[in-house]
Design a protein around this motif. Structure first.
Motif, PDB file in Angstrom:
ATOM      1  N   PHE A  68       0.819  -1.195   0.000  1.00 47.70           N
ATOM      2  CA  PHE A  68       0.000   0.000   0.000  1.00 47.70           C
ATOM      3  C   PHE A  68       0.866   1.263   0.000  1.00 47.70           C
ATOM      4  N   PHE A  69       2.016   1.211   0.684  1.00 45.49           N
ATOM      5  CA  PHE A  69       2.903   2.376   0.705  1.00 45.49           C
ATOM      6  C   PHE A  69       3.432   2.672  -0.699  1.00 45.49           C
ATOM      7  N   GLY A  70       3.747   1.640  -1.465  1.00 47.58           N
ATOM      8  CA  GLY A  70       4.189   1.835  -2.842  1.00 47.58           C
ATOM      9  C   GLY A  70       3.108   2.463  -3.702  1.00 47.58           C
ATOM     10  N   ILE A  71       1.866   2.045  -3.496  1.00 46.36           N
ATOM     11  CA  ILE A  71       0.737   2.613  -4.243  1.00 46.36           C
ATOM     12  C   ILE A  71       0.589   4.095  -3.910  1.00 46.36           C
ATOM     13  N   VAL A  72       0.603   4.419  -2.613  1.00 49.26           N
ATOM     14  CA  VAL A  72       0.421   5.812  -2.193  1.00 49.26           C
ATOM     15  C   VAL A  72       1.560   6.686  -2.708  1.00 49.26           C
ATOM     16  N   LEU A  73       2.795   6.179  -2.647  1.00 47.26           N
ATOM     17  CA  LEU A  73       3.921   6.980  -3.137  1.00 47.26           C
ATOM     18  C   LEU A  73       3.973   7.025  -4.658  1.00 47.26           C
ATOM     19  N   GLY A  74       3.233   6.141  -5.312  1.00 41.23           N
ATOM     20  CA  GLY A  74       3.116   6.200  -6.764  1.00 41.23           C
ATOM     21  C   GLY A  74       2.043   7.199  -7.168  1.00 41.23           C
ATOM     22  N   ASP A  75       0.792   6.766  -7.156  1.00 38.10           N
ATOM     23  CA  ASP A  75      -0.307   7.609  -7.632  1.00 38.10           C
ATOM     24  C   ASP A  75      -1.204   8.120  -6.520  1.00 38.10           C
ATOM     25  N   GLY A  76      -0.721   8.108  -5.297  1.00 39.70           N
ATOM     26  CA  GLY A  76      -1.549   8.520  -4.178  1.00 39.70           C
ATOM     27  C   GLY A  76      -1.380   9.966  -3.785  1.00 39.70           C
ATOM     28  N   ASN A  77      -2.332  10.413  -2.980  1.00 38.61           N
ATOM     29  CA  ASN A  77      -2.302  11.755  -2.430  1.00 38.61           C
ATOM     30  C   ASN A  77      -2.916  11.707  -1.035  1.00 38.61           C
ATOM     31  N   LEU A  78      -2.244  12.342  -0.096  1.00 37.09           N
ATOM     32  CA  LEU A  78      -2.764  12.454   1.266  1.00 37.09           C
ATOM     33  C   LEU A  78      -3.205  13.877   1.522  1.00 37.09           C
ATOM     34  N   SER A  79      -4.314  14.032   2.217  1.00 40.18           N
ATOM     35  CA  SER A  79      -4.700  15.319   2.775  1.00 40.18           C
ATOM     36  C   SER A  79      -4.957  15.057   4.259  1.00 40.18           C
ATOM     37  N   HIS A  80      -5.368  16.062   4.979  1.00 49.62           N
ATOM     38  CA  HIS A  80      -5.645  15.873   6.408  1.00 49.62           C
ATOM     39  C   HIS A  80      -6.791  14.897   6.624  1.00 49.62           C
ATOM     40  N   PHE A  81      -7.692  14.795   5.643  1.00 43.83           N
ATOM     41  CA  PHE A  81      -8.927  14.056   5.842  1.00 43.83           C
ATOM     42  C   PHE A  81      -9.061  12.780   5.024  1.00 43.83           C
ATOM     43  N   GLN A  82      -8.248  12.621   3.971  1.00 39.84           N
ATOM     44  CA  GLN A  82      -8.457  11.453   3.112  1.00 39.84           C
ATOM     45  C   GLN A  82      -7.205  11.010   2.364  1.00 39.84           C
ATOM     46  N   ILE A  83      -7.285   9.767   1.909  1.00 42.25           N
ATOM     47  CA  ILE A  83      -6.278   9.156   1.042  1.00 42.25           C
ATOM     48  C   ILE A  83      -6.954   9.016  -0.321  1.00 42.25           C
ATOM     49  N   THR A  84      -6.297   9.468  -1.370  1.00 42.34           N
ATOM     50  CA  THR A  84      -6.842   9.344  -2.721  1.00 42.34           C
ATOM     51  C   THR A  84      -5.790   8.723  -3.623  1.00 42.34           C
ATOM     52  N   ILE A  85      -6.194   7.727  -4.397  1.00 41.33           N
ATOM     53  CA  ILE A  85      -5.341   7.112  -5.411  1.00 41.33           C
ATOM     54  C   ILE A  85      -6.009   7.396  -6.753  1.00 41.33           C
ATOM     55  N   THR A  86      -5.313   8.067  -7.654  1.00 38.87           N
ATOM     56  CA  THR A  86      -5.876   8.420  -8.957  1.00 38.87           C
ATOM     57  C   THR A  86      -5.271   7.522 -10.027  1.00 38.87           C
ATOM     58  N   LEU A  87      -6.149   6.904 -10.808  1.00 40.35           N
ATOM     59  CA  LEU A  87      -5.740   5.916 -11.809  1.00 40.35           C
ATOM     60  C   LEU A  87      -6.218   6.319 -13.200  1.00 40.35           C
ATOM     61  N   GLY A  88      -5.754   5.573 -14.183  1.00 42.86           N
ATOM     62  CA  GLY A  88      -6.130   5.821 -15.570  1.00 42.86           C
ATOM     63  C   GLY A  88      -7.540   5.344 -15.883  1.00 42.86           C
ATOM     64  N   THR A  89      -7.914   5.483 -17.116  1.00 38.64           N
ATOM     65  CA  THR A  89      -9.279   5.195 -17.552  1.00 38.64           C
ATOM     66  C   THR A  89      -9.571   3.695 -17.682  1.00 38.64           C
ATOM     67  N   LYS A  90      -8.546   2.859 -17.750  1.00 39.99           N
ATOM     68  CA  LYS A  90      -8.747   1.425 -17.990  1.00 39.99           C
ATOM     69  C   LYS A  90      -8.364   0.563 -16.789  1.00 39.99           C
ATOM     70  N   GLU A  91      -8.392   1.147 -15.597  1.00 46.10           N
ATOM     71  CA  GLU A  91      -7.876   0.428 -14.436  1.00 46.10           C
ATOM     72  C   GLU A  91      -8.939   0.145 -13.377  1.00 46.10           C
ATOM     73  N   ILE A  92     -10.166  -0.154 -13.807  1.00 44.69           N
ATOM     74  CA  ILE A  92     -11.245  -0.381 -12.859  1.00 44.69           C
ATOM     75  C   ILE A  92     -10.983  -1.610 -11.981  1.00 44.69           C
ATOM     76  N   SER A  93     -10.457  -2.682 -12.545  1.00 44.68           N
ATOM     77  CA  SER A  93     -10.198  -3.871 -11.717  1.00 44.68           C
ATOM     78  C   SER A  93      -9.101  -3.589 -10.694  1.00 44.68           C
ATOM     79  N   TYR A  94      -8.116  -2.785 -11.069  1.00 42.25           N
ATOM     80  CA  TYR A  94      -7.069  -2.419 -10.117  1.00 42.25           C
ATOM     81  C   TYR A  94      -7.631  -1.491  -9.038  1.00 42.25           C
ATOM     82  N   ALA A  95      -8.544  -0.605  -9.406  1.00 41.77           N
ATOM     83  CA  ALA A  95      -9.191   0.277  -8.428  1.00 41.77           C
ATOM     84  C   ALA A  95      -9.949  -0.555  -7.399  1.00 41.77           C
ATOM     85  N   GLU A  96     -10.630  -1.588  -7.850  1.00 39.58           N
ATOM     86  CA  GLU A  96     -11.357  -2.463  -6.926  1.00 39.58           C
ATOM     87  C   GLU A  96     -10.387  -3.214  -6.011  1.00 39.58           C
TER      88      GLU A  96
END
Length: 186
Positions: A1-29
């Motif tokens: 999970f740390f690799g994912i966050v340091l790749g395409d992740g973003n932290l704010s005070h309130f949430q963790i967000t991982i932003t992916l491409g248009t064809k990555e729905i199975s990876y998002a799940e």
């Protein structure tokens, strides 16, 4: 999970967000489920009008824990490295590399071969990745602009076997390219 966050992740005070491409729905799940394993509640998967996908988890407790473990709000501005504990075990390094490659990595065909690329704008993070790959006995390039490369075919095959990326996009590309490589070298 740390690799994912340091790749395409973003932290704010309130949430963790991982932003992916248009064809990555199975990876998002997959990421949503992983969030559930780590934090309890699963992440919410959103598809935006432009087709891009995000997975987010609203939790001050989770973001505070990630910060305590060495993650930051702006990884590029802060020039963050991988947390030191990642280097304690080969299994941690393999997992970190898997998450990072799944988000900020690529496999592609060259004229006479295949290449893996890891890309990031945090130089300390690239140094961490290079160190992990070296410890795990991969032949890895020097840092070139904001990239690391693996080009030796035996290392690429071993990477897909040992690191075992979870992002189907990469696995499908690798299978297609390795089939072309075999045909090219018969």
């Amino acid at each position: 999970f740390f690799g994912i966050v340091l790749g395409d992740g973003n932290l704010s005070h309130f949430q963790i967000t991982i932003t992916l491409g248009t064809k990555e729905i199975s990876y998002a799940e997959y990421i949503s489920g992983l969030m559930g394993e780590i934090f309890g509640p699963t992440g919410t998967v959103l598809r935006y009008a432009n087709g891009y996908i995000s997975v987010y988890l609203g939790s001050v407790k989770a973001t505070q824990w990630l910060q305590a473990e060495g993650l930051v709000f702006n990884k590029v501005k802060s020039q963050v490295a991988a947390p030191p504990w990642i280097f304690e075990k080969a299994a941690y390094m393999r997992s970190f590399l898997r998450g990072f490659f799944d988000t900020d990595g690529s496999v592609y065909k060259l004229r006479f071969g295949i290449q893996i690329s890891l890309t990031n704008f945090s130089t300390p993070l690239l140094i961490s990745l290079q160190r992990m790959l070296t410890i795990l006995n991969y032949n890895v390039s020097a840092i070139s602009r904001h990239h690391l490369y693996i080009t030796k075919i035996s290392d690429i095959r071993r990477f897909f076997d040992e690191i075992a990326p979870k992002n189907q996009k990469h696995n499908e590309r690798f299978k297609r390219f390795i089939a072309c490589y075999k045909d090219l070298h018969r």
